[in-house]
Design a protein around this motif. Structure first.
Motif, mmCIF file in Angstrom:
data_model
loop_
_atom_site.group_PDB
_atom_site.id
_atom_site.type_symbol
_atom_site.label_atom_id
_atom_site.label_comp_id
_atom_site.label_asym_id
_atom_site.label_seq_id
_atom_site.Cartn_x
_atom_site.Cartn_y
_atom_site.Cartn_z
ATOM 1 N N GLY A 42 103.869 -26.588 37.907
ATOM 2 C CA GLY A 42 102.467 -27.187 37.885
ATOM 3 C C GLY A 42 102.250 -28.511 37.581
ATOM 4 O O GLY A 42 101.436 -29.227 38.140
ATOM 5 N N PHE A 43 103.172 -29.042 36.725
ATOM 6 C CA PHE A 43 103.165 -30.432 36.661
ATOM 7 C C PHE A 43 103.329 -31.309 37.746
ATOM 8 O O PHE A 43 102.801 -32.260 38.069
ATOM 9 N N VAL A 48 101.634 -35.036 37.862
ATOM 10 C CA VAL A 48 101.264 -35.699 36.729
ATOM 11 C C VAL A 48 102.459 -35.746 35.701
ATOM 12 O O VAL A 48 102.441 -36.094 34.676
ATOM 13 N N CYS A 49 103.902 -35.605 36.377
ATOM 14 C CA CYS A 49 105.023 -35.462 35.572
ATOM 15 C C CYS A 49 105.588 -36.859 35.754
ATOM 16 O O CYS A 49 105.970 -37.253 36.825
ATOM 17 N N ILE A 60 101.183 -34.925 31.716
ATOM 18 C CA ILE A 60 99.788 -35.095 31.256
ATOM 19 C C ILE A 60 98.951 -34.080 31.658
ATOM 20 O O ILE A 60 98.828 -33.678 32.857
ATOM 21 N N ALA A 61 98.657 -33.095 30.948
ATOM 22 C CA ALA A 61 97.616 -32.023 31.501
ATOM 23 C C ALA A 61 96.423 -32.518 31.934
ATOM 24 O O ALA A 61 95.435 -33.164 31.166
ATOM 25 N N PRO A 62 96.176 -32.251 33.195
ATOM 26 C CA PRO A 62 94.815 -32.934 33.757
ATOM 27 C C PRO A 62 93.595 -32.195 33.279
ATOM 28 O O PRO A 62 92.540 -32.710 33.310
ATOM 29 N N VAL A 586 98.936 -34.753 44.612
ATOM 30 C CA VAL A 586 98.042 -35.777 43.623
ATOM 31 C C VAL A 586 97.004 -35.389 43.061
ATOM 32 O O VAL A 586 96.095 -35.951 42.462
ATOM 33 N N LYS A 587 96.944 -33.924 42.900
ATOM 34 C CA LYS A 587 95.802 -33.256 42.554
ATOM 35 C C LYS A 587 95.354 -33.719 41.221
ATOM 36 O O LYS A 587 94.311 -33.260 40.549
ATOM 37 N N GLY A 588 96.201 -33.920 40.325
ATOM 38 C CA GLY A 588 96.208 -34.224 38.914
ATOM 39 C C GLY A 588 95.360 -35.126 38.501
ATOM 40 O O GLY A 588 94.909 -35.579 37.535
#
Ligand code: XCC
Length: 643
Positions: A42-43, A48-49, A60-62, A586-588
């Motif tokens: 998922g990251f 976001v990783c 970073i957790a969105p 790029v959704k994060g």
């Protein structure tokens, strides 16, 4: 472990379904099975990783939980933009290397050091003219040498702008890029700088990183796509319409089968020659001859110029081997799954790598350089002949599935066909049809198939939906394989076309002695996305508008490759809307996503405002087609055309 998909859930292609069933019965694992076994991280999937340095990886957790910056202080937007730029760089670099490899081959050929000849001297003259090279009174090889050196300058010069961009770029777009400071100097410099930008402690400004991404798009477009197509046409001939066959049924149990796979046609063109010349050795080995088949874009290159049939596309490449009749799979570069070797070990197939920087453990290697092209090709064909006797008859099963398809639609061929309707002004019939609304717009379906996606479904559904609404569809890469296999490149597919489009296809077809042009036009390999770009430039220049003003879209419904993203970015830089059906990761970051998709409501820059085109991310092919049609209509209205 996730549940494995049924073969029907994996692909809509009956040949792939049959061979996947066989593979599963024989205990052979393929990419489809691995895709089922893997759970996407998922990251990583949302960008976001960050693993650019050894402090991390930091993720970073969105949703706002946990640390909101990396250890170095990089923000979520920085991390996502930086990862996206890295993807674009990974897309642009192999295409630029493709351009450079072909330029070197042309140079060696011109200097008499490599066994190639100039098959299209007319194109050589046009390209030389476009590059400002004096041609008058000069020998073909002298001009070819000058063109090759100009190409290599695009990997060396420290100031100025890519020669190929100056040559092929639409002037109006070039002016925009100049204004924004986006003009690339040399491909290697830009790629090295891009890697530097993304390195730890360098560029942290998300906007600057995204602009760096647009530069990568331009590097891909001019040093990759345009340069490769131009020089390959010069060396191997500019494609003209050709009727060929698609799908696994092109394999021949009575012949020695060799699959050529990858992207560079430098060696595979020679394999075509040597497969003919060594036929007597194949007969002596007890076969009825040699049968070449294509996979991925090397397949497209040989299809376009030589009419070599195509066996399959990216996601099902391993299944060609499962047929049990493949004596050799010769690979060059890009999109080659390492998994082919494990599959080959279950049969008698020999995997042969050919480039010093592309090797696979367990595979055999025949080193190719332009100067030893004949020797390498002969050695490969002879290895395949030697493997024929090792075939296990109990493992042979060729699906009887194949379709006819037309390919070879270079811009030169399209203009040639149109000139049968209007010799003075060949583009006029096409432009008239667009203006009248008979043709609502033009779409390029590009990119791949992806083992995680149901093969061909997205490509075919998007194409049918656009055709139904009178959009002229051109295709390249593995998406072209999807369309060809499902009758969208022969007369049968005309039933999917709206009335206006069908009438135009028939009129042009009749003028050149065909019942009709096929519903979708195969323009070639991934690097041949230069061809639709050239077509758009010609149309836009004729109408005296910016390419981004035209009612045109690009779409890659099933991509797996960063190359599709960098090609897409090249078109975005022209203001062409680009749809992707697979997450661009790029959704994060809402900021990055909305900057690309033009959905920002604030006054800050976004792609749409900057260039007049935006990224459309939509996994549902019907919704995607609708969104593209809406954008086509928006652009038609802005041009004062009927909707
Ligand atoms: Fe590769 Fe070009 Fe994609 Fe096919 S289409 S899977 S990139 S071979 Ni470009």
């Amino acid at each position: 472990m996730k549940k494995a998909r049924t073969v029907e859930e994996v692909s809509m292609d009956p040949a792939v379904q049959q061979l996947l069933t066989k593979a599963r019965q024989e205990g052979v694992e393929t990419a489809f099975d691995r895709a089922d076994a893997h759970t996407a991280c998922g990251f990583g999937a949302t960008g976001v990783c960050c693993n650019h340095c050894l402090e991390g990886p930091c993720r970073i957790a969105p949703n706002g939980k946990g640390p909101q910056r990396g250890i170095c202080g990089a923000s979520l937007d920085t991390i996502v933009a930086r990862n996206f730029l890295m993807k674009l760089t990974e897309g642009a670099a192999p295409h630029a290397e493709h351009g450079r490899e072909v330029a070197l081959a042309l140079l060696e050929a011109a200097e008499g050091k490599a066994p190639y000849e100039i098959r299209d001297p007319q194109k050589l003259l046009r390209v030389a003219d476009g590059l400002g090279i004096e041609t008058h009174g000069r020998e073909v090889n002298e001009i070819a040498r000058a063109v090759a050196l100009k190409a290599l300058e695009d990997f060396q010069q420290q100031t100025g702008v890519l020669n190929w961009l100056r040559y092929r770029g639409q002037k109006k777009s070039v002016a925009k890029w100049e204004e924004l400071g986006l003009l690339p100097v040399n491909a290697h410099l830009e790629i090295a700088q891009s890697v530097t930008r993304t390195a730890m402690g360098c560029d942290a400004d998300p906007l600057n990183l995204l602009l760096g991404g647009l530069r990568m798009g331009l590097v891909d477009g001019y040093s990759g796509l345009h340069m490769s197509t131009d020089l390959q046409d010069i060396l191997f001939g500019t494609p003209t319409a050709v009727k060929a066959e698609y799908n696994m049924g092109v394999l021949d149990a009575k012949k020695i089968n060799i699959a050529v796979h990858g992207h560079l046609p430098l060696l595979s063109e020679k394999i075509v020659t040597w497969a003919k010349q060594l036929r007597h050795e194949a007969l002596a080995a007890g076969s009825e001859g040699i049968n070449l088949v294509g996979v991925c874009c090397t397949g497209n290159e040989l299809l376009m110029r030589q009419g070599v049939p195509v066996a399959t596309s990216f996601s099902s490449q391993e299944l060609v081997i499962v047929s049990g009749v493949l004596e050799a799979m010769v690979v060059d570069v890009q999109c080659i799954m390492p998994g082919i070797q494990q599959v080959a070990e279950c049969y008698h197939t020999e995997i042969i790598t050919t480039l010093p920087y592309v090797k696979i453990p367990g595979a055999n290697h025949v080193d190719f350089h332009p100067d030893n092209a004949d020797e390498a090709a002969q050695a490969i064909v002879r290895r395949a002949i030697a493997n024929y006797g090792k075939r296990n008859p109990d493992k042979v099963a060729i699906p009887t599935v194949k379709t006819e398809a037309y390919a070879g639609f270079s811009v030169e061929q399209i203009v040639g066909a149109l000139s049968a309707l209007n010799e003075q002004n060949p583009l006029a019939p096409l432009l008239d049809a667009i203006v009248s609304g008979q043709i609502r717009g033009v779409a390029a379906i590009v990119g791949c198939t992806n083992p995680r996606e149901q093969q061909n479904v997205g490509n075919v559904a998007v194409a049918r939906e656009l055709l139904k609404h009178n959009v002229l569809v051109v295709a390249t890469g593995c998406s072209a394989h999807s369309l060809a296999k499902h009758d969208l490149m022969n007369e049968k597919g005309l039933e999917y076309c709206g009335e206006g489009l069908r009438a135009v296809l028939k009129a042009v077809g009749n003028a050149v002695g065909m019942e009709s042009l096929p519903p979708t036009l195969h323009m070639g390999s991934c690097v041949d996305n230069s061809r639709p770009a050239d077509l758009l430039t010609t149309i836009a220049d004729t109408l005296d508008v910016h390419i981004g003003q035209l009612p045109v879209v690009g779409t890659c419904p099933e991509t797996h490759s960063p190359k599709a993203l960098s090609i897409g970015t090249y078109f975005l830089a022209h203001g062409v809307d680009v749809h992707v059906g697979v997450s661009p990761q790029v959704k994060g970051s809402e900021w990055v996503t909305q900057t690309l998709t033009g959905d920002r409501t604030d006054e800050e820059l976004n792609l749409d405002k900057l260039f007049g085109g935006k990224l459309i991310y939509e996994t549902d092919p019907f919704l995607a087609a609708q969104k593209m049609l809406d954008r086509i209509d928006l652009k038609r209205r802005a041009l004062g055309l009927s909707v």
